[in-house]
Design an enzyme around this catalytic site. Sequence first.
Site, short mmCIF file in Angstrom:
data_model
loop_
_atom_site.label_atom_id
_atom_site.label_comp_id
_atom_site.label_asym_id
_atom_site.label_seq_id
_atom_site.Cartn_x
_atom_site.Cartn_y
_atom_site.Cartn_z
N LYS A 174 0.88 -1.18 0.00
CA LYS A 174 0.00 0.00 0.00
C LYS A 174 0.91 1.22 0.00
O LYS A 174 1.40 1.64 1.04
CB LYS A 174 -0.88 -0.02 1.25
N GLY A 232 1.25 4.48 13.12
CA GLY A 232 1.94 3.26 13.54
C GLY A 232 1.31 2.67 14.79
O GLY A 232 1.11 1.45 14.90
N GLU A 249 8.54 1.52 11.48
CA GLU A 249 9.62 2.51 11.37
C GLU A 249 8.93 3.86 11.36
O GLU A 249 8.25 4.20 10.39
CB GLU A 249 10.42 2.23 10.09
N CYS A 283 12.85 10.86 8.14
CA CYS A 283 12.77 10.45 9.55
C CYS A 283 14.15 10.51 10.21
O CYS A 283 14.25 10.57 11.43
CB CYS A 283 12.14 9.07 9.67
N GLU A 382 8.35 16.23 15.78
CA GLU A 382 8.89 16.04 14.42
C GLU A 382 8.21 17.04 13.48
O GLU A 382 6.99 17.01 13.30
CB GLU A 382 8.63 14.61 13.95
P1 NDP Z 1 1.02 8.61 7.56
O1 NDP Z 1 1.58 7.86 8.68
O2 NDP Z 1 -0.41 9.00 7.60
O3 NDP Z 1 1.20 7.79 6.18
C1 NDP Z 1 2.10 6.74 5.97
C2 NDP Z 1 1.40 5.59 5.22
O4 NDP Z 1 0.37 5.03 6.04
C3 NDP Z 1 0.71 6.02 3.93
O5 NDP Z 1 0.79 4.97 2.97
C4 NDP Z 1 -0.72 6.21 4.38
O6 NDP Z 1 -1.65 6.13 3.32
C5 NDP Z 1 -0.87 5.04 5.33
N1 NDP Z 1 -1.95 5.17 6.31
C6 NDP Z 1 -2.53 6.31 6.77
N2 NDP Z 1 -3.50 6.01 7.67
C7 NDP Z 1 -3.54 4.66 7.77
C8 NDP Z 1 -4.32 3.75 8.54
N3 NDP Z 1 -5.27 4.16 9.38
N4 NDP Z 1 -4.09 2.41 8.41
C9 NDP Z 1 -3.12 1.97 7.57
N5 NDP Z 1 -2.36 2.79 6.81
C10 NDP Z 1 -2.55 4.12 6.92
O7 NDP Z 1 1.92 9.88 7.32
P2 NDP Z 1 1.45 11.29 6.70
O8 NDP Z 1 1.56 11.17 5.25
O9 NDP Z 1 0.12 11.72 7.23
O10 NDP Z 1 2.55 12.27 7.30
C11 NDP Z 1 2.32 12.86 8.56
C12 NDP Z 1 3.57 12.91 9.38
O11 NDP Z 1 4.06 11.59 9.57
C13 NDP Z 1 4.73 13.63 8.75
O12 NDP Z 1 4.64 15.01 8.92
C14 NDP Z 1 5.88 13.01 9.50
O13 NDP Z 1 6.02 13.62 10.75
C15 NDP Z 1 5.47 11.58 9.67
N6 NDP Z 1 6.02 10.70 8.63
C16 NDP Z 1 7.11 9.96 8.92
C17 NDP Z 1 7.69 9.17 7.95
C18 NDP Z 1 8.89 8.34 8.22
O14 NDP Z 1 9.68 8.12 7.32
N7 NDP Z 1 9.06 7.82 9.42
C19 NDP Z 1 7.19 9.14 6.59
C20 NDP Z 1 5.99 9.93 6.38
C21 NDP Z 1 5.47 10.67 7.39
P3 NDP Z 1 -2.15 7.43 2.51
O15 NDP Z 1 -1.06 8.41 2.49
O16 NDP Z 1 -2.42 6.87 1.17
O17 NDP Z 1 -3.38 7.89 3.19
#
Ligand code: NDP
Length: 479
Positions: A174, A232, A249, A283, A382
Site C-alpha cells: 500500500k 503506527g 519505522e 525520519c 517532528e
Molecule cells: P502517515 O503515517 O499518515 O502515512 C504513511 C502511510 O500510512 C501512507 O501509505 C498512508 O496512506 C498510510 N496510512 C494512513 N492512515 C492509515 C491507517 N489508518 N491504516 C493503515 N495505513 C494508513 O503519514 P502522513 O503522510 O500523514 O505524514 C504525517 C507525518 O508523519 C509527517 O509530517 C511526518 O512527521 C510523519 N512521517 C514519517 C515518515 C517516516 O519516514 N518515518 C514518513 C511519512 C510521514 P495514505 O497516504 O495513502 O493515506
Amino acid sequence: MEIAQLVLGGRRTASLEGKTFEVIEPAMDRPFYEVAEADVEDVDNAVQLAYQTFEQGSWSRLSATARGRVLLKAATLIRERLEQLAVLEARNAGKPIRDARDEVGLAANVFEYWGGAANKIFGETIPVQDAGLEVTLREPVGVCALITPWNFPLVIASWKIAPALACGNTVVVKPAQLTPLTTLALADILMEAGLPEGVISVLPGPGAKVGNALVSHPLVAKVSFTGSTEVGSNIMRLCADNITRVSLELGGKAANIVFDDADVQRCINASVYAVFGNCGQDCCARSRILVQRSIYEQFTEQFAARTALLRVGQPLDEQSEVGPLISAGQRRRAQDYLALGQREGARVVAGGAVPPDAGGGYFLQPAVLAGVDNGMRVAQEEIFGPVVCIIPFESEEEAIRLANDTPYGLSGSVWTQNLGRALRVAKAVRAGVLSVNSNHSVHTEAPFGGYKRSGFGREMGMHAAQLYTEVKSIFFSEE
Ligand code: NDP
C-alpha cells in the site's frame, strides 16, 4: 491524462469500482497522473490471491537461488531504467533529480543485496541433550502487508519488498496516496524479471480505508509499516486482533552533536544536507544540532550562511539541491512550527520565507532556528520540513542528556576528534542508528530501525530476514 492502473498479482488492472484519483506534482501544484483507487474489496481480492499463491508454492517453494536470480534481474532492470524512474520520482515527490537518481540507484542496490542474500538465509544445528539432531529452518511467514510513506517512495518500498520476496513471501503493498507511481513501476519490473503471477499486488488508495483493511485482514501474516507514530500506533493496535506480526519505522528527532574539537567546516557542509535533504522530510533528518557552547555563536553564524547558499529550485533542474515540500499542508505545518518556535523564544537566523519564484509549488526556504531550548515544542516534535533547531550544551553529560530528551530514538551523529568521547556518546545515545564524523546512517548492508517511539524491528542488512521469516525447530530422534 495518463492513467496508472493498480497491480493485482502482477497484472495491471482497474480497481473493482473503477474509481481513480489524481496525483499532483508538488513543484507545480498541478495533477500529472490519474491512478486507480483501490477499495476494501480490492484489498480482499489481493490478499486472497497472495495467500493462494503462497500456499500453492510457485514462489514460496521455489529454490532460494532461483528467487535470488529474479531479484538480481530486477536490480539490473532498475539500473537500465534509472533515468525514467528518477524523473517519475522527482516529479511526483518533488525531489531534486540528482537525489532521485541516487535513490533509484539505492533501490537497485537493495535488490542486488537481497538477490545475493536469498540463498544465505539458513537455520542452525543445535546440540540438545536428547539423543538425536535438532535443526532449525527459516521459513517465509506468508502474506506480507507493506505500507510505505511518501518521502522516499521507491527506496522504502524496496527495503520492504526485496527482503520479503527473498525470504519466499508474497506481498501486498500500500504506497502513500501522494506518491504511488514508482512503486507501481517497480511491480512491473519485478514481473519482467520473472516473478510468478500472484506474488505481488500494489494497491494505491486512502490509508484510512485501504491500509486499514489490509492490516486487519486475517490472512495477512506480517505487517511492515513506515510513517507517522500516530498511524503506527493505530496499526499496532489493529494487528493485536489477529496476532499479526508487525514492525514499525516511525518518526525521529535526531540529534547532531557537535563538540568544540570537531572539524566544523566538514561538519557544516555535511549537516546542511543531513537536515535539508529531501526538504527535511526524512525520519533521519538531523533536525536538532546540539553545539558546544564555546563554538555555538560561530557555528550558528556559519551554518546560517551555508544554509542561505542552498539552491532551492525545480526538481528537474540539475542545479537544484532542495525541492518543494510534498503538499500545501506539509508546507503549512513547517510554517506553523516556525511561527511557534519564535513565540517560544527562538530566532530565525536564515530562511523561512516562500521564495518569490515559487509559482504554485510548495517551496519554502530552509530555515535555521537559533537560541532554541530543548524543552521547546520545536525541539521535541517532528516537523518533517526544512527547519533546524540549533541548541547549545556545556558538557559531554549534558549533550547526552539533551540528545536523549525526546520521545524518539531513530538516528543521530557525533562530531569530535576525540575517539574515546565519540564512542562514549554513540553508546549512550538511545537511538538505533548512529554515525561519527558523518551523518550517514542508512546503509543497504546494515540494520536500520528505531528505539522508543521511533518504532521497532530492523530493516536492511541480514537483520531484515528476521522480519520476514519464522523459525521452525525440528528434532530427529536417533532411536
Ligand atoms: P502517515 O503515517 O499518515 O502515512 C504513511 C502511510 O500510512 C501512507 O501509505 C498512508 O496512506 C498510510 N496510512 C494512513 N492512515 C492509515 C491507517 N489508518 N491504516 C493503515 N495505513 C494508513 O503519514 P502522513 O503522510 O500523514 O505524514 C504525517 C507525518 O508523519 C509527517 O509530517 C511526518 O512527521 C510523519 N512521517 C514519517 C515518515 C517516516 O519516514 N518515518 C514518513 C511519512 C510521514 P495514505 O497516504 O495513502 O493515506
